[in-house]
Design an enzyme around this catalytic site. Structure first.
Site, PDB file in Angstrom:
ATOM      1  N   ILE A  69     -10.679  16.946   7.422  1.00  9.40           N
ATOM      2  CA  ILE A  69     -12.005  16.146   6.868  1.00  9.40           C
ATOM      3  C   ILE A  69     -11.618  14.810   6.009  1.00  9.40           C
ATOM      4  CG2 ILE A  69     -14.155  16.537   5.806  1.00  9.40           C
ATOM      5  CD1 ILE A  69     -14.415  19.349   6.418  1.00  9.40           C
ATOM      6  N   PRO A  70     -11.476  13.719   6.804  1.00 12.81           N
ATOM      7  CA  PRO A  70     -10.825  12.600   5.787  1.00 12.81           C
ATOM      8  C   PRO A  70     -11.419  11.967   4.861  1.00 12.81           C
ATOM      9  CG  PRO A  70     -11.947  12.028   7.980  1.00 12.81           C
ATOM     10  CD  PRO A  70     -12.067  13.180   8.023  1.00 12.81           C
ATOM     11  N   CYS A  71     -11.621  12.751   3.829  1.00 11.79           N
ATOM     12  CA  CYS A  71     -12.166  12.295   2.421  1.00 11.79           C
ATOM     13  C   CYS A  71     -11.457  11.027   2.025  1.00 11.79           C
ATOM     14  CB  CYS A  71     -12.367  13.289   1.667  1.00 11.79           C
ATOM     15  SG  CYS A  71     -11.159  14.244   1.004  1.00 11.79           S
ATOM     16  N   HIS A  72     -10.323  11.037   2.453  1.00 10.02           N
ATOM     17  CA  HIS A  72      -9.201   9.936   1.749  1.00 10.02           C
ATOM     18  C   HIS A  72      -9.728   8.670   2.179  1.00 10.02           C
ATOM     19  CE1 HIS A  72      -7.410  11.367   5.534  1.00 10.02           C
ATOM     20  NE2 HIS A  72      -7.094  10.010   5.687  1.00 10.02           N
ATOM     21  N   ARG A  73     -10.362   8.564   3.484  1.00  6.76           N
ATOM     22  CA  ARG A  73     -11.082   7.196   4.009  1.00  6.76           C
ATOM     23  C   ARG A  73     -12.167   6.673   3.235  1.00  6.76           C
ATOM     24  NH1 ARG A  73     -10.219   9.528  10.192  1.00  6.76           N
ATOM     25  NH2 ARG A  73      -7.930   9.729  10.099  1.00  6.76           N
TER      26      ARG A  73
END
Length: 150
Positions: A123-127
């Site tokens: 779940i790409p919260c880093h984006r």
């Protein structure tokens, strides 16, 4: 329902703990103080491990595993938006607030929800970045966020 299981993998970002139950992944977290105590990995956890290894090698850009992150209704709404951010792209907290039909002032709440994401990388919260294009907080550390964005 089977009890929670855990396995660890080594990655370019350090050790990662994968937890799951039944056919779902419940968390993927950085484990700076890794202790190898794998406990009854499920097939889905082994699939997750393989997909993460492919992702880190550059062979995979999206994941196909079953996820079941625990969180509030609002956190779930935020997390459900994150997979729509394409590999290689970023978006601001205020844009996510807007996509959720919220006032741009809700960007702080979106940031808090984003920060509670229990399934890192997948779940790409880093984006999600600041409105000014700068990197902002990341539970795994800004150096990991920068690495993932590169």
């Amino acid at each position: 329902m089977k009890p929670q299981s855990r396995i660890y993998i080594e990655s370019p970002l350090g050790a990662i703990a994968i937890e799951g139950e039944d056919n779902f992944i419940t968390s993927v977290l950085f484990a700076d103080d890794m202790t190898i105590d794998d406990t009854n990995p499920t097939e889905e956890m082994l699939k997750c491990k393989n997909e993460l290894e492919e992702y880190f090698s550059g062979a995979l850009k999206s994941f196909t595993i079953n996820l079941k992150p625990a969180g509030t209704t609002f956190q779930q709404r935020v997390w459900n938006k994150l997979p729509t951010i394409s590999y290689g792209d970023t978006i601001s907290y205020s844009k996510i607030a807007e996509q959720l039909g919220l006032d741009e002032k809700a960007s702080r709440a979106v940031g808090n929800g984003n920060g509670k994401n229990p399934i890192a990388i997948i779940i790409p919260c880093h984006r999600v970045i600041g409105e000014n294009g700068k990197l902002t907080g990341y539970a795994g550390g800004l150096w990991r966020k920068q690495w993932l964005l590169n």
